[in-house]
Scaffold this motif. Structure first.
Motif, mmCIF file in Angstrom:
data_model
loop_
_atom_site.group_PDB
_atom_site.id
_atom_site.type_symbol
_atom_site.label_atom_id
_atom_site.label_comp_id
_atom_site.label_asym_id
_atom_site.label_seq_id
_atom_site.Cartn_x
_atom_site.Cartn_y
_atom_site.Cartn_z
ATOM 1 N N LYS A 1 41.864 49.565 47.093
ATOM 2 C CA LYS A 1 42.568 48.386 46.582
ATOM 3 C C LYS A 1 41.868 47.108 47.030
ATOM 4 O O LYS A 1 41.670 46.180 46.231
ATOM 5 C CB LYS A 1 44.015 48.410 47.086
ATOM 6 N N ILE A 2 41.487 47.048 48.309
ATOM 7 C CA ILE A 2 40.791 45.872 48.828
ATOM 8 C C ILE A 2 39.460 45.682 48.103
ATOM 9 O O ILE A 2 39.081 44.564 47.743
ATOM 10 C CB ILE A 2 40.558 46.019 50.347
ATOM 11 N N ALA A 3 38.748 46.780 47.871
ATOM 12 C CA ALA A 3 37.450 46.703 47.199
ATOM 13 C C ALA A 3 37.596 46.159 45.789
ATOM 14 O O ALA A 3 36.787 45.335 45.345
ATOM 15 C CB ALA A 3 36.792 48.085 47.180
ATOM 16 N N LEU A 4 38.605 46.595 45.062
ATOM 17 C CA LEU A 4 38.811 46.107 43.699
ATOM 18 C C LEU A 4 39.170 44.624 43.702
ATOM 19 O O LEU A 4 38.692 43.854 42.853
ATOM 20 C CB LEU A 4 39.892 46.921 43.003
ATOM 21 N N GLU A 5 39.999 44.200 44.648
ATOM 22 C CA GLU A 5 40.333 42.784 44.757
ATOM 23 C C GLU A 5 39.076 41.958 45.019
ATOM 24 O O GLU A 5 38.899 40.868 44.463
ATOM 25 C CB GLU A 5 41.351 42.564 45.874
ATOM 26 N N ALA A 6 38.193 42.470 45.869
ATOM 27 C CA ALA A 6 36.959 41.752 46.181
ATOM 28 C C ALA A 6 36.037 41.672 44.973
ATOM 29 O O ALA A 6 35.355 40.665 44.757
ATOM 30 C CB ALA A 6 36.242 42.427 47.353
ATOM 31 N N VAL A 7 35.999 42.729 44.165
ATOM 32 C CA VAL A 7 35.181 42.721 42.944
ATOM 33 C C VAL A 7 35.642 41.606 42.002
ATOM 34 O O VAL A 7 34.827 40.885 41.416
ATOM 35 C CB VAL A 7 35.259 44.099 42.240
ATOM 36 N N LYS A 8 36.943 41.447 41.859
ATOM 37 C CA LYS A 8 37.477 40.378 41.006
ATOM 38 C C LYS A 8 37.033 39.012 41.515
ATOM 39 O O LYS A 8 36.645 38.140 40.742
ATOM 40 C CB LYS A 8 38.997 40.446 40.966
ATOM 41 N N GLN A 9 37.118 38.826 42.827
ATOM 42 C CA GLN A 9 36.834 37.519 43.422
ATOM 43 C C GLN A 9 35.370 37.139 43.332
ATOM 44 O O GLN A 9 35.026 35.996 43.052
ATOM 45 C CB GLN A 9 37.305 37.521 44.883
ATOM 46 N N CYS A 10 34.471 38.111 43.567
ATOM 47 C CA CYS A 10 33.048 37.781 43.701
ATOM 48 C C CYS A 10 32.281 37.935 42.387
ATOM 49 O O CYS A 10 31.054 37.820 42.376
ATOM 50 C CB CYS A 10 32.408 38.618 44.805
ATOM 51 N N ARG A 11 32.964 38.237 41.302
ATOM 52 C CA ARG A 11 32.384 38.305 39.963
ATOM 53 C C ARG A 11 31.439 39.480 39.772
ATOM 54 O O ARG A 11 30.560 39.455 38.910
ATOM 55 C CB ARG A 11 31.682 36.993 39.595
ATOM 56 N N ARG A 12 31.614 40.516 40.584
ATOM 57 C CA ARG A 12 30.892 41.757 40.292
ATOM 58 C C ARG A 12 31.528 42.419 39.085
ATOM 59 O O ARG A 12 32.693 42.180 38.752
ATOM 60 C CB ARG A 12 30.925 42.708 41.494
ATOM 61 N N GLN A 13 30.768 43.314 38.451
ATOM 62 C CA GLN A 13 31.245 43.975 37.249
ATOM 63 C C GLN A 13 31.657 45.425 37.474
ATOM 64 O O GLN A 13 32.370 45.995 36.645
ATOM 65 C CB GLN A 13 30.155 43.931 36.169
ATOM 66 N N ARG A 14 31.211 46.004 38.566
ATOM 67 C CA ARG A 14 31.487 47.425 38.814
ATOM 68 C C ARG A 14 32.120 47.599 40.189
ATOM 69 O O ARG A 14 31.609 47.070 41.178
ATOM 70 C CB ARG A 14 30.206 48.250 38.716
ATOM 71 N N PRO A 15 33.207 48.344 40.288
ATOM 72 C CA PRO A 15 33.854 48.565 41.579
ATOM 73 C C PRO A 15 32.960 49.345 42.545
ATOM 74 O O PRO A 15 32.152 50.178 42.126
ATOM 75 C CB PRO A 15 35.100 49.388 41.227
#
Length: 249
Positions: free
Chosen positions: A131-145
């Motif tokens: 869950k934390i990793a997915l939240e971080a992906v949203k924030q940092c504009r990465r495209q892949r979890p």
């Protein structure tokens, strides 16, 4: 623009649905309304401009418009094998390494690992890290979890490193200064980083890692906290071989 994740199968629907904590965040925190624009991504490299169609307590229905392929992923595949740490340290570390472009996070039990959680607790912790990793992906504009693996034994972790081009065993006792002359080696397309517990790796673990093709490396004369060492190692590897800073030919 607010950015949210939708599963790939949702992107094929006429009106995709955002559910769970994201839906609650949209309604109770952001207080968005029908007609408001947002951005969604499918975790496979595609991003969409979207607008909110309708909201209720459980979900947010959206309409997709512009589709675009966005490439913010590093060309370097990085796996971080991190010895199991206390909860808060591990939570923060997961978020930070997502921002640094790590693809695969592997918690493992070293011989000197202090926490020794049972199977139920490690499963709960993994769900939290995902869950934390997915939240971080949203924030940092990465495209892949980032993939978060189950907790492994030390020996299992060594075996997972087999397909990686460069295997680095960070050990304060001995090792080369890899980063003093990075041009002495071919540029790898994948790196496996192994970081030990607060008490450090044992000599026997180093010998086992060396037998699996790992190189022992150091980061200087000072002893770093484990979480500092992990962040420093990922940053340096990404700088030297990835897309952070000057690229090494």
């Amino acid at each position: 623009m607010h950015r949210f994740y939708i599963p790939p199968d949702q992107a094929t629907r006429s009106e995709p649905v955002i559910e769970g904590t994201d839906a609650r965040h949209i309604q109770t925190v952001l207080r968005l309304k029908p007609g408001d624009p947002i951005v969604v991504f499918d975790g496979q490299g595609t991003e969409y401009a979207a607008r909110i169609v309708a909201l209720d307590r459980r979900q947010v229905r959206i309409a997709l418009s512009e589709q675009r392929t966005v490439d913010t992923e590093s060309p370097l595949k990085i796996a971080l094998a991190q010895s199991y740490l206390k909860d808060k340290k591990m939570d923060l570390l997961v978020r930070q390494v997502v921002e640094l472009g790590v693809n695969h996070f592997i918690p493992f039990m070293a011989r000197r690992s202090v926490p020794q959680p049972d199977a139920e607790r490690t499963a709960n912790r993994r769900r939290r890290w995902q869950k934390i990793a997915l939240e971080a992906v949203k924030q940092c504009r990465r495209q892949r979890p980032m993939e978060v693996a189950p907790v492994h034994t030390f020996e299992e972790t060594l075996a997972l490193a087999r397909p990686y081009a460069l295997k680095l065993f960070f050990w304060e006792v001995q090792g080369d200064h890899l980063f003093s002359d990075p041009q002495r080696r071919p540029r790898p397309d994948s790196v496996f980083i192994m970081i030990g517990p607060e008490g450090g790796f044992e000599a026997g673990e180093y010998e086992a890692a060396r037998a699996h093709g790992f190189e022992a490396v150091q980061m200087g004369p000072r002893i770093l906290r484990v979480e500092t060492a992990a962040i420093a190692a990922c940053t340096l590897v990404q700088y030297l071989f990835g897309d952070m800073g000057t690229k090494i030919a």
